[in-house]
Design a protein around this motif. Structure first.
Motif, PDB file in Angstrom:
ATOM      1  N   VAL A 165       1.057  -1.013   0.105  1.00  0.00           N
ATOM      2  CA  VAL A 165      -0.080  -0.281   0.084  1.00  0.00           C
ATOM      3  C   VAL A 165       1.003   1.689  -0.086  1.00  0.00           C
ATOM      4  CG1 VAL A 165      -0.362   0.075   2.309  1.00  0.00           C
ATOM      5  CG2 VAL A 165      -2.323   0.953   1.209  1.00  0.00           C
ATOM      6  N   ASN A 166       2.156   1.275   0.332  1.00  0.00           N
ATOM      7  CA  ASN A 166       3.161   2.917   1.015  1.00  0.00           C
ATOM      8  C   ASN A 166       3.289   2.307  -0.540  1.00  0.00           C
ATOM      9  OD1 ASN A 166       2.017   3.884   3.162  1.00  0.00           O
ATOM     10  ND2 ASN A 166       3.681   1.719   4.530  1.00  0.00           N
ATOM     11  N   ASP A 167       3.692   1.663  -1.185  1.00  0.00           N
ATOM     12  CA  ASP A 167       4.122   1.593  -2.746  1.00  0.00           C
ATOM     13  C   ASP A 167       2.726   2.105  -3.582  1.00  0.00           C
ATOM     14  OD1 ASP A 167       6.609   0.743  -1.549  1.00  0.00           O
ATOM     15  OD2 ASP A 167       5.892  -1.187  -1.742  1.00  0.00           O
ATOM     16  N   GLY A 168       1.811   1.893  -3.680  1.00  0.00           N
ATOM     17  CA  GLY A 168       0.841   2.763  -4.437  1.00  0.00           C
ATOM     18  C   GLY A 168       0.313   2.084  -4.313  1.00  0.00           C
ATOM     19  N   PHE A 169      -1.462   2.931  -3.583  1.00  0.00           N
ATOM     20  CA  PHE A 169      -2.932   2.793  -4.103  1.00  0.00           C
ATOM     21  C   PHE A 169      -3.598   3.257  -4.271  1.00  0.00           C
ATOM     22  CE2 PHE A 169      -6.242   3.419  -0.800  1.00  0.00           C
ATOM     23  CZ  PHE A 169      -7.084   2.793  -0.785  1.00  0.00           C
ATOM     24  N   ALA A 170      -4.301   2.765  -5.163  1.00  0.00           N
ATOM     25  CA  ALA A 170      -5.433   3.160  -6.379  1.00  0.00           C
ATOM     26  C   ALA A 170      -6.980   2.756  -5.197  1.00  0.00           C
ATOM     27  CB  ALA A 170      -5.541   2.176  -7.886  1.00  0.00           C
ATOM     28  N   VAL A 171      -7.763   3.818  -5.089  1.00  0.00           N
ATOM     29  CA  VAL A 171      -8.893   3.401  -4.686  1.00  0.00           C
ATOM     30  C   VAL A 171      -9.712   3.677  -5.424  1.00  0.00           C
ATOM     31  CG1 VAL A 171     -10.448   5.205  -3.807  1.00  0.00           C
ATOM     32  CG2 VAL A 171      -8.406   5.498  -3.254  1.00  0.00           C
ATOM     33  N   ASN A 172     -10.554   2.576  -5.472  1.00  0.00           N
ATOM     34  CA  ASN A 172     -12.166   2.189  -6.174  1.00  0.00           C
ATOM     35  C   ASN A 172     -13.384   2.913  -5.593  1.00  0.00           C
ATOM     36  OD1 ASN A 172     -13.967   1.078  -8.294  1.00  0.00           O
ATOM     37  ND2 ASN A 172     -12.819  -1.236  -7.999  1.00  0.00           N
TER      38      ASN A 172
END
Length: 412
Positions: free
Chosen positions: A149-156
């Motif tokens: 998650v701390n490397d990238g998080f796309a919110v749907n």
């Protein structure tokens, strides 16, 4: 009403408009109704609303020239879809995005359900302003179940951002009113109260700084001003989703201006001249240079928190050299701190009411605002000092006699 209270209690455009109307009433402004004849007096103070989410206030000064300030009452949020909760292990609110929210900032913080419900009465349909007594929350997924998650998080937004509603709740409306609800405009909105930060409390942090700081400064500026011309403050809904509604489009301003001109017995020629020689300020917050991401701003001309009133330049804005010069002259004459904002040439920016209003009204327009960080976050940040400078700017503008004729501009 103080600014912090205004931010805390203006959960939606409906709440904002109700709070603005109360401020106006307390300061001697009389309510008018579009569709009925305006009977105006020079020096009179008036306001009109539409949809319960937009308000236009004005003072009829003696000079037939318009000084107009435009801002917007809405902010990004999650719009609640219907009345039925989504059932799983627990009930969740069924939501969709409203505006360009910085989605991840809405997780794990208190949210309120707020807006209006339309109830059935003996005489038809009645609008009721509502705010939930309870809070809801959008829980994050634990890092143990999302190691990257701390490397990238796309919110749907189809599921990720549905707030927890309750363990067994089934419908939303019954939690807000005992009346029979036919339909509603409800939102899940940040409920954290505004607070100051920094070693000297120099920063203000809150939801909805964009654009309620502009609304508040506009209304306070009008209340405290002594207009020589016709001073108009328009606070419109739905800017965050394109200003395409009857309450968000500048046609509302044009209709109000037509009624003002008729109410003051102005001829068609006088109306045209009042707009042609007038000036509009489109007031909406801009991006301050972020200290952790300085490369995201133009390397030479950027705005900073504490830099005062920000004059915004871009093809998406209505500002040109003339309108900028007019406002800079006014600011300099009144000792008001100001700065210019340009974007990186390889990055665009948001839009405001400025271009649409300038096109609709045919009036010289300048886009201004205060520079802030974390725009469209559930908690935005700006400098307290900049709010004071904007207040002084709008009070001075609405009090000034500006004749922006093509043959030369005069400011008194």
């Amino acid at each position: 009403m103080k600014l912090k209270q205004f931010l805390n209690e203006s959960y939606t455009a409906f709440h904002t408009t109700a709070n603005v109307c109360n401020m106006l009433k307390e300061n001697g402004f009389a309510e008018l109704t579009l569709g009925s004849e305006f009977k105006l007096k020079r020096g009179g103070k008036y306001y009109v609303t539409r949809n319960g989410s937009s308000v236009i206030a004005f003072v009829a000064g003696n000079k037939n020239i318009f000084n107009i300030v435009g801002s917007h009452t809405d902010s990004p949020a999650f719009k609640i879809k219907g009345n039925k909760a989504v059932q799983s292990d627990v009930a969740r609110l069924n939501t969709e995005k409203y505006g360009g929210a910085l989605l991840y900032t809405y997780f794990d913080r208190p949210l309120k359900v707020a807006g209006r419900v339309l109830t059935e009465t003996e005489n038809g349909v009645q609008s009721q302003l509502v705010t939930s007594k309870y809070t809801v929350v959008i829980p994050s997924l634990a890092i143990h179940q999302n190691r990257g998650v701390n490397d990238g998080f796309a919110v749907n937004p189809q599921g990720d951002t549905f707030p927890l509603f309750g363990s067994s709740a089934t419908d939303v409306y019954s939690t807000l009113t005992d009346n029979k609800v036919l339909d509603a405009d409800l939102y899940a909105v940040p409920a954290t109260e505004a607070f100051t930060s920094g070693v000297n409390d120099e920063f203000l942090c809150s939801a909805r700084l964009d654009n309620l700081t502009s609304v508040y400064a506009s209304i306070q500026g009008l209340i405290e001003s002594k207009p020589k011309s016709i001073a108009v403050v328009a606070c419109l809904d739905n800017e965050e989703v394109g200003s395409g509604t009857r309450q968000g489009n500048p046609t509302f301003v044009e209709q109000a201006i037509n009624e003002i001109c008729d109410g003051l017995n102005m001829s068609r020629a006088e109306k045209r001249a009042a707009l042609e020689n007038g000036v509009m300020l489109s007031v909406d917050n801009g991006q301050a240079r972020h200290p952790a991401f300085t490369q995201k701003s133009d390397p030479e001309i950027f705005a900073v928190m504490g830099g005062g009133v920000t004059i915004k330049h871009h093809i998406n804005y209505a500002t040109d050299g003339l309108s900028s010069a007019i406002i800079k002259k006014l600011l300099c004459d009144n000792g008001i701190k100001h700065q210019d904002l340009y974007n990186r040439s390889d990055m665009s920016c948001g839009t405001t009411l400025g271009l649409a209003a300038s096109r609709q009204l045919g009036i010289k327009t300048c886009d201004i605002g205060i520079a802030q960080l974390a725009m469209h976050s559930a908690c935005e940040t700006c400098a307290v000092a900049d709010i004071d400078e904007m207040h002084k700017c709008l009070k001075a503008f609405l009090s000034a006699e500006i004749n922006a004729a093509e043959q030369g501009v005069t400011i008194k």
